[in-house]
Design a protein around this motif. Structure first.
Motif, PDB file in Angstrom:
ATOM      1  N   ASN A  37      39.276  31.664  42.140  1.00 51.64           N
ATOM      2  CA  ASN A  37      40.690  31.585  42.541  1.00 51.64           C
ATOM      3  C   ASN A  37      41.438  32.912  42.411  1.00 51.64           C
ATOM      4  N   ILE A  38      40.801  33.984  42.871  1.00 45.84           N
ATOM      5  CA  ILE A  38      41.432  35.304  42.785  1.00 45.84           C
ATOM      6  C   ILE A  38      42.606  35.375  43.763  1.00 45.84           C
ATOM      7  N   PHE A  39      43.775  35.680  43.206  1.00 49.47           N
ATOM      8  CA  PHE A  39      44.997  35.748  44.020  1.00 49.47           C
ATOM      9  C   PHE A  39      45.690  37.078  43.761  1.00 49.47           C
ATOM     10  N   ILE A  40      45.953  37.819  44.848  1.00 45.99           N
ATOM     11  CA  ILE A  40      46.664  39.098  44.742  1.00 45.99           C
ATOM     12  C   ILE A  40      47.683  39.181  45.862  1.00 45.99           C
ATOM     13  N   LYS A  41      48.889  39.529  45.486  1.00 51.88           N
ATOM     14  CA  LYS A  41      49.969  39.652  46.463  1.00 51.88           C
ATOM     15  C   LYS A  41      50.685  40.971  46.265  1.00 51.88           C
ATOM     16  N   ASP A  49      43.804  35.362  48.834  1.00 56.62           N
ATOM     17  CA  ASP A  49      44.459  34.063  48.668  1.00 56.62           C
ATOM     18  C   ASP A  49      43.524  33.057  47.994  1.00 56.62           C
ATOM     19  N   ARG A  50      43.436  33.166  46.655  1.00 55.32           N
ATOM     20  CA  ARG A  50      42.648  32.241  45.828  1.00 55.32           C
ATOM     21  C   ARG A  50      41.203  32.143  46.314  1.00 55.32           C
ATOM     22  N   VAL A  51      40.544  33.284  46.353  1.00 52.11           N
ATOM     23  CA  VAL A  51      39.161  33.332  46.828  1.00 52.11           C
ATOM     24  C   VAL A  51      38.197  33.119  45.651  1.00 52.11           C
ATOM     25  N   SER A  52      37.098  32.476  45.951  1.00 50.76           N
ATOM     26  CA  SER A  52      36.090  32.189  44.929  1.00 50.76           C
ATOM     27  C   SER A  52      34.695  32.396  45.511  1.00 50.76           C
ATOM     28  N   PHE A  53      33.791  32.904  44.686  1.00 47.24           N
ATOM     29  CA  PHE A  53      32.390  33.062  45.075  1.00 47.24           C
ATOM     30  C   PHE A  53      31.600  33.435  43.826  1.00 47.24           C
ATOM     31  N   THR A  54      30.288  33.425  43.942  1.00 46.76           N
ATOM     32  CA  THR A  54      29.428  33.829  42.827  1.00 46.76           C
ATOM     33  C   THR A  54      28.446  34.890  43.295  1.00 46.76           C
ATOM     34  N   PRO A 103      44.069  40.591  38.710  1.00 41.46           N
ATOM     35  CA  PRO A 103      44.667  39.802  39.784  1.00 41.46           C
ATOM     36  C   PRO A 103      45.929  39.103  39.299  1.00 41.46           C
ATOM     37  N   ASP A 104      46.764  38.705  40.229  1.00 42.64           N
ATOM     38  CA  ASP A 104      47.959  37.949  39.856  1.00 42.64           C
ATOM     39  C   ASP A 104      47.570  36.589  39.278  1.00 42.64           C
ATOM     40  N   ASP A 105      46.449  36.067  39.733  1.00 37.23           N
ATOM     41  CA  ASP A 105      45.948  34.795  39.211  1.00 37.23           C
ATOM     42  C   ASP A 105      44.437  34.764  39.436  1.00 37.23           C
ATOM     43  N   GLY A 106      43.759  33.858  38.742  1.00 41.37           N
ATOM     44  CA  GLY A 106      42.318  33.767  38.847  1.00 41.37           C
ATOM     45  C   GLY A 106      41.620  34.644  37.827  1.00 41.37           C
ATOM     46  N   ASN A 107      40.292  34.572  37.798  1.00 37.84           N
ATOM     47  CA  ASN A 107      39.546  35.354  36.805  1.00 37.84           C
ATOM     48  C   ASN A 107      38.135  35.647  37.266  1.00 37.84           C
ATOM     49  N   ILE A 108      37.554  36.639  36.605  1.00 34.24           N
ATOM     50  CA  ILE A 108      36.159  37.034  36.822  1.00 34.24           C
ATOM     51  C   ILE A 108      35.399  36.749  35.539  1.00 34.24           C
ATOM     52  N   GLN A 109      34.264  36.112  35.661  1.00 34.41           N
ATOM     53  CA  GLN A 109      33.427  35.832  34.494  1.00 34.41           C
ATOM     54  C   GLN A 109      32.007  36.318  34.756  1.00 34.41           C
ATOM     55  N   ARG A 110      31.455  36.997  33.757  1.00 37.11           N
ATOM     56  CA  ARG A 110      30.049  37.399  33.810  1.00 37.11           C
ATOM     57  C   ARG A 110      29.494  37.381  32.400  1.00 37.11           C
ATOM     58  N   PRO A 111      28.170  37.329  32.265  1.00 35.29           N
ATOM     59  CA  PRO A 111      27.566  37.256  30.927  1.00 35.29           C
ATOM     60  C   PRO A 111      28.053  38.385  30.023  1.00 35.29           C
ATOM     61  N   THR A 112      28.295  38.061  28.774  1.00 41.09           N
ATOM     62  CA  THR A 112      28.857  39.014  27.815  1.00 41.09           C
ATOM     63  C   THR A 112      28.013  40.281  27.702  1.00 41.09           C
ATOM     64  N   ALA A 113      26.709  40.125  27.654  1.00 38.22           N
ATOM     65  CA  ALA A 113      25.835  41.273  27.449  1.00 38.22           C
ATOM     66  C   ALA A 113      25.509  42.021  28.739  1.00 38.22           C
TER      67      ALA A 113
END
Length: 631
Positions: free
Chosen positions: A6-10, A18-23, A53-63
């Motif tokens: 849900n990456i959102f940038i304005k 606009d609230r994009v998502s993918f892996t 981003p204004d909203d949303g997040n990025i996640q990846r393995p800690t290491a």
């Protein structure tokens, strides 16, 4: 796995993402595509953590580790190329230290069933795996291999990074990143500063890369050879295709065609239902049926055809008087930089209406000859004669980068405009997709593609009948390339184009001039005819096959006296660059005054400004080529 949710940038009123998502999965090869300004580079910066981003997040393995090659990188001064490359192994040293700490801790711990103990084992496993990916046991050998793959010679390893141009410094950054072997490798236009051989080497390297790669590139061949998945950004949304670029283009067209057909069929059903409801509502005994049908209509999941950004440049060549039959004539021309001879007694005649392509390996003199034809560089011997009534329009290889970043788009156009065009500048900018408040933005905020469009707009402010283009597609997106090609095909004057882009040049020219062994070799046909004659598959093979042993021999043959002479040439060029930049800066300060264009000497100052810029361009080219010749 890395996930974007849900990456959102304005920016202001414009929604970029606009609230994009993918892996991104393990060992994936992804091409990130879309129009200039669509948000590709921004999305990479979000993934890398450079911007929030204004909203949303990025996640990846800690290491996990991540490397990001972008267009604004700079390297510290004072180290040799090899010393700077070896800083890539700071991570290796950190891993070695941490592994030693873990081994020591495991020797004394006895809580074998605890979560903390298991976490320690997991960390050790991850670090050990990454250490072997880095090939920590042979750091020097790996550094040499990758530096050479990216075009550095053994003699370059002991030279200071300060001595290299920005393009070569970017190669050093890329080398460091490849040596670090991050789990996620993000590359923003990695081929911009590479020669053809280095691009091919990079393709092969990335094909065997252990981590995941996300790359932005306008090089179709590079994308096809490296990627197997394409993520398109279009008007704030992302569309995911399990295919390389060429296949993606086909799949995208098929998807839109099917969606459009389905939407049309659905609309026919909806229209029919609405007509029936209207008829039934008019009859008292069928009102209940109409209401039931309306509820069913309201529940229909409407098919929406994705919006597409179809906005394109509107390139219109100004009317220009007819030139003489002979447009340009090169006679017995030679060009040398110090002891390095690039062109040796060459001849070339360009006639009215002729369409010529310059091809060949980097460093063989294509840009050099183009600059001498437009009088931005002087030959060592011989001459260039321009014909009667010839009006030249020249787009240099670094034209977009030469724009003054401190002034606005409109001010840029004013600096390049004759007085009679001043009232039309906003309209011209609009035709190049700069409208409204965009025209009052500073050049510094533009993307590379937007700068290229602005530089192209400046080219159309004066009538021209001889168009000289040196790598005009740099930074342009795929659609802009197609528009530019269509416009060039409509140009009725004489054309000279320097490019390595086979798709762009196909069927554009009628004559191909190959630069090889300091001479010109002419083929009466377009680039495809030339390739067929040379029995080569593509322009990359041409670059490899025409690699001249002469230049290599010249570099090896430089004795001490010649090296000193070359160093003097470099020092002289550097001094000249400094002097020219100071003069240009002084004129720009005068041009910034509010009453500048009302002064009687303004046109004289503008002419002097253009002359100095041309001299600076030549001095910079002389400096860079002398640096390369010195090795």
């Amino acid at each position: 796995m890395l996930s974007a949710a849900n990456i959102f940038i304005k920016y202001g009123d414009r929604t970029l993402l606009d609230r994009v998502s993918f892996t991104i999965g393990e060992k994936e090869r992804i091409g990130l595509v879309g129009r200039n300004g669509a948000g590709k580079s921004t999305l990479l910066k979000v993934i890398a953590g450079n911007i929030r981003p204004d909203d949303g997040n990025i996640q990846r393995p800690t290491a996990s580790t991540l490397g990001f090659l972008h267009q604004d990188m700079s390297i510290p001064k004072g180290k040799t190329v090899m010393e700077e490359a070896m800083t890539a192994f700071d991570e290796t040293k950190r891993i070695e230290k941490r592994l030693a700490e873990i081994h020591k801790e495991l020797e004394v711990r006895t809580d074998y069933e605890s979560d903390a103990y298991m976490d320690l084992l997991t960390e050790m496993s991850d670090l050990d795996h990454h250490f072997h990916l880095l090939d920590g046991v042979n750091t020097q050998g790996e550094a040499e291999k990758i530096l050479k793959g990216l075009g550095f010679k053994q003699s370059d390893f002991t030279r200071l990074t300060d001595e290299f141009s920005g393009g070569w410094q970017m190669r050093i950054e890329l080398a460091k990143m490849l040596l670090q072997r991050p789990d996620f490798l993000l590359l923003d236009e990695p081929t911009n500063h590479l020669d053809i051989e280095s691009i091919i080497w990079l393709e092969e390297f990335l094909q065997n890369y252990e981590g995941s790669v996300v790359v932005i590139s306008h090089d179709k061949t590079f994308l096809d050879n490296v990627t197997k998945r394409t993520i398109e950004i279009e008007l704030g949304k992302v569309y995911d295709y399990k295919a390389n670029y060429s296949k993606y283009v086909e799949l995208r067209a098929e998807r839109r065609e099917k969606m459009s057909a389905a939407a049309n069929n659905q609309q026919k059903v909806i229209d029919q239902m609405e007509k029936t409801i209207s008829r039934f509502m008019a009859k008292a005994n069928k009102t209940t049926m109409a209401q039931s049908m309306q509820k069913k209509l309201d529940k229909i999941d409407r098919i929406e055809v994705d919006e597409v950004d179809t906005s394109t440049m509107n390139i219109h060549w100004p009317d220009c008087p007819r030139s003489g039959v002979i447009v340009a004539e090169v006679k017995d021309l030679s060009k040398s930089y110090g002891s390095l001879n690039v062109l040796n007694h060459v001849d070339l005649t360009l006639e009215r209406g002729q369409r010529v392509a310059f091809v060949g390996q980097n460093g063989m003199g294509k840009t050099t000859l183009a600059k001498m034809i437009v009088n931005h560089l002087q030959p060592t011997s011989g001459e260039v004669k321009i014909g009667h009534n010839v009006h030249i329009g020249y787009y240099a290889q670094n034209q977009a980068e030469e724009l003054n970043p401190k002034i606005t788009l409109l001010e840029t156009m004013e600096n390049h405009s004759p007085p009679e065009m001043r009232t039309k500048l906003r309209n011209v900018l609009g035709s190049f997709l700069f409208s409204g408040e965009d025209q009052d933005k500073k050049v510094s905020v533009l993307s590379g593609g937007e700068r290229a469009r602005l530089a192209m707009a400046c080219l159309l402010l004066r009538p021209i009948n001889f168009l000289v283009l040196d790598e005009p597609t740099n930074h342009l997106d795929m659609l802009s390339k197609e528009v530019l090609k269509a416009a060039i095909n409509e140009f009725e004057g004489t054309l000279l184009v320097v490019s390595h882009d086979r798709d762009f040049m196909a069927e554009m020219t009628t004559t191909t001039v190959e630069f090889r062994d300091k001479k010109l070799h002419t083929y009466l046909g377009d680039v495809n005819y030339f390739l067929e004659k040379r029995k080569l598959d593509n322009m990359r093979d041409v670059e490899l096959a025409t690699k001249s042993s002469t230049v290599v021999a010249q570099q090896k043959a430089l004795n001490n006296d010649e090296r000193k002479a070359m160093q003097r040439t470099i020092a002289t060029a550097e001094k000249k660059v400094e002097q020219l930049e100071a003069k240009i800066s002084d004129i720009e300060s005068r041009m910034a005054l509010s009453d500048f264009y009302q002064r009687p000497d303004s046109q004289k100052v503008l002419d002097e400004y253009a002359k100095l810029k041309a001299e600076l361009d030549g001095a910079m080219m002389e400096w860079m080529e002398a640096q390369e010749a010195l090795g």
